[in-house]
Design a protein around this motif. Structure first.
Motif, PDB file in Angstrom:
ATOM      1  N   LEU A 154      -8.410   4.804  -0.720  1.00 40.33           N
ATOM      2  CA  LEU A 154      -7.576   5.130   0.443  1.00 40.33           C
ATOM      3  C   LEU A 154      -7.637   4.003   1.476  1.00 40.33           C
ATOM      4  O   LEU A 154      -6.641   3.704   2.145  1.00 40.33           O
ATOM      5  CB  LEU A 154      -8.029   6.460   1.056  1.00 40.33           C
ATOM      6  CG  LEU A 154      -7.814   7.703   0.184  1.00 40.33           C
ATOM      7  CD1 LEU A 154      -8.401   8.942   0.865  1.00 40.33           C
ATOM      8  CD2 LEU A 154      -6.332   7.912  -0.113  1.00 40.33           C
ATOM      9  N   GLY A 155      -8.818   3.386   1.607  1.00 42.14           N
ATOM     10  CA  GLY A 155      -8.942   2.244   2.513  1.00 42.14           C
ATOM     11  C   GLY A 155      -8.092   1.076   2.057  1.00 42.14           C
ATOM     12  O   GLY A 155      -7.441   0.406   2.876  1.00 42.14           O
ATOM     13  N   ILE A 156      -8.066   0.831   0.749  1.00 42.90           N
ATOM     14  CA  ILE A 156      -7.224  -0.237   0.193  1.00 42.90           C
ATOM     15  C   ILE A 156      -5.747   0.040   0.471  1.00 42.90           C
ATOM     16  O   ILE A 156      -4.994  -0.854   0.879  1.00 42.90           O
ATOM     17  CB  ILE A 156      -7.480  -0.371  -1.329  1.00 42.90           C
ATOM     18  CG1 ILE A 156      -8.876  -0.956  -1.582  1.00 42.90           C
ATOM     19  CG2 ILE A 156      -6.400  -1.237  -1.988  1.00 42.90           C
ATOM     20  CD1 ILE A 156      -9.296  -0.917  -3.040  1.00 42.90           C
ATOM     21  N   ILE A 157      -5.337   1.297   0.255  1.00 44.08           N
ATOM     22  CA  ILE A 157      -3.940   1.671   0.494  1.00 44.08           C
ATOM     23  C   ILE A 157      -3.568   1.460   1.960  1.00 44.08           C
ATOM     24  O   ILE A 157      -2.494   0.931   2.275  1.00 44.08           O
ATOM     25  CB  ILE A 157      -3.696   3.137   0.079  1.00 44.08           C
ATOM     26  CG1 ILE A 157      -3.841   3.294  -1.442  1.00 44.08           C
ATOM     27  CG2 ILE A 157      -2.312   3.611   0.517  1.00 44.08           C
ATOM     28  CD1 ILE A 157      -3.837   4.728  -1.921  1.00 44.08           C
ATOM     29  N   ALA A 158      -4.460   1.848   2.881  1.00 47.48           N
ATOM     30  CA  ALA A 158      -4.185   1.690   4.312  1.00 47.48           C
ATOM     31  C   ALA A 158      -4.066   0.214   4.688  1.00 47.48           C
ATOM     32  O   ALA A 158      -3.166  -0.175   5.446  1.00 47.48           O
ATOM     33  CB  ALA A 158      -5.293   2.361   5.120  1.00 47.48           C
ATOM     34  N   LEU A 159      -4.956  -0.612   4.144  1.00 46.18           N
ATOM     35  CA  LEU A 159      -4.904  -2.050   4.440  1.00 46.18           C
ATOM     36  C   LEU A 159      -3.653  -2.688   3.838  1.00 46.18           C
ATOM     37  O   LEU A 159      -3.030  -3.560   4.459  1.00 46.18           O
ATOM     38  CB  LEU A 159      -6.159  -2.737   3.900  1.00 46.18           C
ATOM     39  CG  LEU A 159      -7.456  -2.441   4.669  1.00 46.18           C
ATOM     40  CD1 LEU A 159      -8.667  -2.880   3.862  1.00 46.18           C
ATOM     41  CD2 LEU A 159      -7.439  -3.121   6.034  1.00 46.18           C
ATOM     42  N   GLN A 160      -3.272  -2.247   2.647  1.00 47.88           N
ATOM     43  CA  GLN A 160      -2.049  -2.769   2.026  1.00 47.88           C
ATOM     44  C   GLN A 160      -0.822  -2.400   2.858  1.00 47.88           C
ATOM     45  O   GLN A 160       0.133  -3.179   2.954  1.00 47.88           O
ATOM     46  CB  GLN A 160      -1.919  -2.250   0.596  1.00 47.88           C
ATOM     47  CG  GLN A 160      -2.900  -2.892  -0.363  1.00 47.88           C
ATOM     48  CD  GLN A 160      -2.812  -2.330  -1.767  1.00 47.88           C
ATOM     49  OE1 GLN A 160      -2.329  -1.214  -1.988  1.00 47.88           O
ATOM     50  NE2 GLN A 160      -3.291  -3.075  -2.745  1.00 47.88           N
ATOM     51  N   SER A 161      -0.848  -1.212   3.467  1.00 45.50           N
ATOM     52  CA  SER A 161       0.256  -0.811   4.346  1.00 45.50           C
ATOM     53  C   SER A 161       0.339  -1.733   5.554  1.00 45.50           C
ATOM     54  O   SER A 161       1.435  -2.132   5.977  1.00 45.50           O
ATOM     55  CB  SER A 161       0.065   0.639   4.813  1.00 45.50           C
ATOM     56  OG  SER A 161       0.209   1.537   3.745  1.00 45.50           O
ATOM     57  N   GLN A 162      -0.809  -2.077   6.124  1.00 46.53           N
ATOM     58  CA  GLN A 162      -0.837  -2.997   7.256  1.00 46.53           C
ATOM     59  C   GLN A 162      -0.303  -4.370   6.857  1.00 46.53           C
ATOM     60  O   GLN A 162       0.452  -5.005   7.605  1.00 46.53           O
ATOM     61  CB  GLN A 162      -2.266  -3.118   7.793  1.00 46.53           C
ATOM     62  CG  GLN A 162      -2.774  -1.875   8.498  1.00 46.53           C
ATOM     63  CD  GLN A 162      -1.930  -1.515   9.711  1.00 46.53           C
ATOM     64  OE1 GLN A 162      -1.596  -2.353  10.544  1.00 46.53           O
ATOM     65  NE2 GLN A 162      -1.561  -0.243   9.804  1.00 46.53           N
ATOM     66  N   ILE A 163      -0.689  -4.827   5.672  1.00 50.11           N
ATOM     67  CA  ILE A 163      -0.193  -6.118   5.181  1.00 50.11           C
ATOM     68  C   ILE A 163       1.314  -6.077   5.009  1.00 50.11           C
ATOM     69  O   ILE A 163       2.024  -7.023   5.374  1.00 50.11           O
ATOM     70  CB  ILE A 163      -0.895  -6.478   3.852  1.00 50.11           C
ATOM     71  CG1 ILE A 163      -2.360  -6.833   4.113  1.00 50.11           C
ATOM     72  CG2 ILE A 163      -0.174  -7.634   3.153  1.00 50.11           C
ATOM     73  CD1 ILE A 163      -3.168  -7.054   2.852  1.00 50.11           C
ATOM     74  N   ARG A 164       1.816  -4.968   4.442  1.00 51.70           N
ATOM     75  CA  ARG A 164       3.274  -4.844   4.247  1.00 51.70           C
ATOM     76  C   ARG A 164       4.006  -4.890   5.580  1.00 51.70           C
ATOM     77  O   ARG A 164       5.024  -5.579   5.725  1.00 51.70           O
ATOM     78  CB  ARG A 164       3.587  -3.542   3.505  1.00 51.70           C
ATOM     79  CG  ARG A 164       5.076  -3.242   3.347  1.00 51.70           C
ATOM     80  CD  ARG A 164       5.305  -2.061   2.429  1.00 51.70           C
ATOM     81  NE  ARG A 164       4.533  -0.903   2.809  1.00 51.70           N
ATOM     82  CZ  ARG A 164       4.904  -0.040   3.755  1.00 51.70           C
ATOM     83  NH1 ARG A 164       6.043  -0.234   4.428  1.00 51.70           N
ATOM     84  NH2 ARG A 164       4.167   1.018   4.037  1.00 51.70           N
ATOM     85  N   LEU A 165       3.500  -4.183   6.574  1.00 55.63           N
ATOM     86  CA  LEU A 165       4.149  -4.166   7.897  1.00 55.63           C
ATOM     87  C   LEU A 165       4.104  -5.542   8.555  1.00 55.63           C
ATOM     88  O   LEU A 165       5.086  -5.984   9.163  1.00 55.63           O
ATOM     89  CB  LEU A 165       3.470  -3.124   8.790  1.00 55.63           C
ATOM     90  CG  LEU A 165       3.650  -1.653   8.362  1.00 55.63           C
ATOM     91  CD1 LEU A 165       2.793  -0.741   9.228  1.00 55.63           C
ATOM     92  CD2 LEU A 165       5.115  -1.245   8.436  1.00 55.63           C
ATOM     93  N   LEU A 166       2.965  -6.228   8.439  1.00 54.12           N
ATOM     94  CA  LEU A 166       2.849  -7.575   8.997  1.00 54.12           C
ATOM     95  C   LEU A 166       3.794  -8.544   8.290  1.00 54.12           C
ATOM     96  O   LEU A 166       4.434  -9.384   8.932  1.00 54.12           O
ATOM     97  CB  LEU A 166       1.409  -8.069   8.878  1.00 54.12           C
ATOM     98  CG  LEU A 166       0.394  -7.495   9.872  1.00 54.12           C
ATOM     99  CD1 LEU A 166      -1.027  -7.833   9.441  1.00 54.12           C
ATOM    100  CD2 LEU A 166       0.664  -8.031  11.276  1.00 54.12           C
ATOM    101  N   THR A 167       3.874  -8.414   6.968  1.00 50.94           N
ATOM    102  CA  THR A 167       4.757  -9.287   6.188  1.00 50.94           C
ATOM    103  C   THR A 167       6.217  -9.071   6.572  1.00 50.94           C
ATOM    104  O   THR A 167       6.982 -10.026   6.761  1.00 50.94           O
ATOM    105  CB  THR A 167       4.565  -9.038   4.684  1.00 50.94           C
ATOM    106  OG1 THR A 167       3.199  -9.276   4.333  1.00 50.94           O
ATOM    107  CG2 THR A 167       5.462  -9.952   3.864  1.00 50.94           C
ATOM    108  N   GLU A 168       6.605  -7.803   6.702  1.00 52.95           N
ATOM    109  CA  GLU A 168       7.980  -7.491   7.094  1.00 52.95           C
ATOM    110  C   GLU A 168       8.279  -8.030   8.490  1.00 52.95           C
ATOM    111  O   GLU A 168       9.366  -8.586   8.730  1.00 52.95           O
ATOM    112  CB  GLU A 168       8.207  -5.979   7.044  1.00 52.95           C
ATOM    113  CG  GLU A 168       8.218  -5.412   5.630  1.00 52.95           C
ATOM    114  CD  GLU A 168       8.248  -3.893   5.607  1.00 52.95           C
ATOM    115  OE1 GLU A 168       8.163  -3.277   6.716  1.00 52.95           O
ATOM    116  OE2 GLU A 168       8.339  -3.305   4.515  1.00 52.95           O
TER     117      GLU A 168
END
Length: 398
Positions: free
Chosen positions: A368-382
């Protein structure tokens, strides 16, 4: 703002050596497209090697150095990497290398332009071939970029690089969580050093209560749907996930085809959700990632792994042993393929339910921590990718 061809703002544009390089057990890392990760960095942990004398004989334009850009041009084309140091490595001929002219273009700025959706679409328009699409060097050299003044390029790159610094920090955190999950998986289920193992009876080499059963006993491999390319459209709502979107431990949700509506015959399991685990079945067989984002649909040759034990499933298929086993099942000379049915029939040592439950309770928090961090990366990338055209157009002051 002025328009330039890549060949006019670079000192050289070449590709990797066309002859098969000699292999070695150690030496200089040999990079393939599969070593370019989802965050546009080189993964040096899983490479082949070539002898140093082979590297020394290469032309200087094929020896990457700081501020060069490498760019995939075959198959999974359109992936740039900015070289940030002078680490020695060689690369396959499916990768191009650009040496920007520092008097004309800032390397970081050019990297961000090549990372943009507009540049990818330009690359897509010149790519040739059906089975394995290719951007030849002539086409690449003639691709066009808009360049503001050098001072503005540097300032824009400074702004965008702050996003990358955050992204890299989150990637490091993901790596730590991945390592913690895999370390516990190996300790419990490979080395069999689960809590209380000293007092557990071993029967025929297997702990009491553990059984060798087919994968399908606890994990269902759900196949994707064969979408018709004629239905693809640029402004579609739904995004089609194919094998190229399944990286080694990372989900690439950007380079996708789109459709306007869900086909009536498509199985419901092909509607992907945050946290779904995917497995590649063709080409780079055995890659695993976790879906991040909405409105994704599962294409054929990718399987969704469904189980009540999500953490165990993820760690099992991310393990080196399972990766090797899946690849051993693959067939096909030109392009490896593996059947989800055959994977489901593979026998594995399934732990006693108690240990599966305990492992899930502990490691699911890591996932779940990985998923949350990946979401942050996606938002930053966008956010970063939206910012580039606004900075270039002057909509946002530089």
């Amino acid at each position: 703002m002025s328009e330039w061809k890549l060949k006019d703002c670079c000192l050289s544009i070449s590709d990797g050596d066309h002859l098969p390089p000699p292999k070695a057990d150690s030496g200089i890392p040999f990079i393939t497209i599969s070593n370019i990760d989802a965050t546009n960095h080189i993964d040096f942990e899983n490479t082949l090697f070539v002898p140093i004398d082979y590297y020394n004989k290469l032309d200087s334009i094929r020896k990457a150095k700081q501020n060069d850009i490498i760019y995939s041009v075959v198959g999974s084309f359109g992936k740039p990497v900015l070289i940030k140091d002078d680490r020695k490595f060689v690369f396959q001929r499916h990768i191009a290398i650009l040496r920007p002219n520092s008097e004309v273009v800032d390397s970081r700025f050019l990297y961000y332009v090549m990372l943009s959706r507009d540049f990818y679409m330009q690359a897509d328009s010149v790519a040739i071939g059906a089975a394995q699409r290719t951007i030849n060097l002539t086409s690449l050299r003639n691709m066009k970029v808009e360049l503001p003044s050098l001072a503005n390029q540097i300032h824009i790159a400074d702004i965008l690089s702050r996003y990358d610094s955050l992204i890299e920090n989150y990637q490091k955190q993901i790596k730590l969580l991945e390592e913690a999950a895999q370390r516990l998986y190996k300790e419990w289920f490979v080395d069999l050093h689960f809590p209380g193992h000293e007092d557990t009876k071993i029967i025929d080499g297997v702990p009491e209560g553990w059984e060798k059963k087919p994968v399908k006993t606890i994990i269902e491999l759900q196949s994707g749907y064969a979408f018709k390319s004629s239905a693809f459209m640029e402004d579609g709502i739904y995004k089609i996930v194919t094998i190229k979107n399944v990286k080694d431990g990372a989900f690439d949700g950007e380079n996708v085809s789109k459709i306007a509506s869900i086909p009536e015959k498509m199985p419901k399991h092909c509607i992907l959700e945050d946290g779904d685990i995917l497995l590649s079945l063709t080409g780079n067989v055995g890659r695993v990632c976790i879906v991040n984002g909405k409105n994704y649909l599962l294409n054929q040759r990718v399987a969704k792994l469904k189980s009540s034990y999500k953490a165990y499933t993820y760690c099992l298929f991310r393990s080196r042993d399972m990766f090797i086993e899946v690849n051993n099942l693959a067939n096909g000379a030109a392009q490896q393929n593996v059947s989800p049915i055959r994977i489901g029939e593979m026998k594995i040592l399934i732990p006693e339910k108690k240990w599966l439950d305990d492992f899930e309770r502990i490691v699911l928090n890591y996932i779940l921590g990985i998923i949350a961090l990946q979401s942050q990366i996606r938002l930053l990338t966008e956010a970063r990718d939206r910012l580039l055209p606004k900075l270039m157009s002057g909509e946002i002051a530089v």
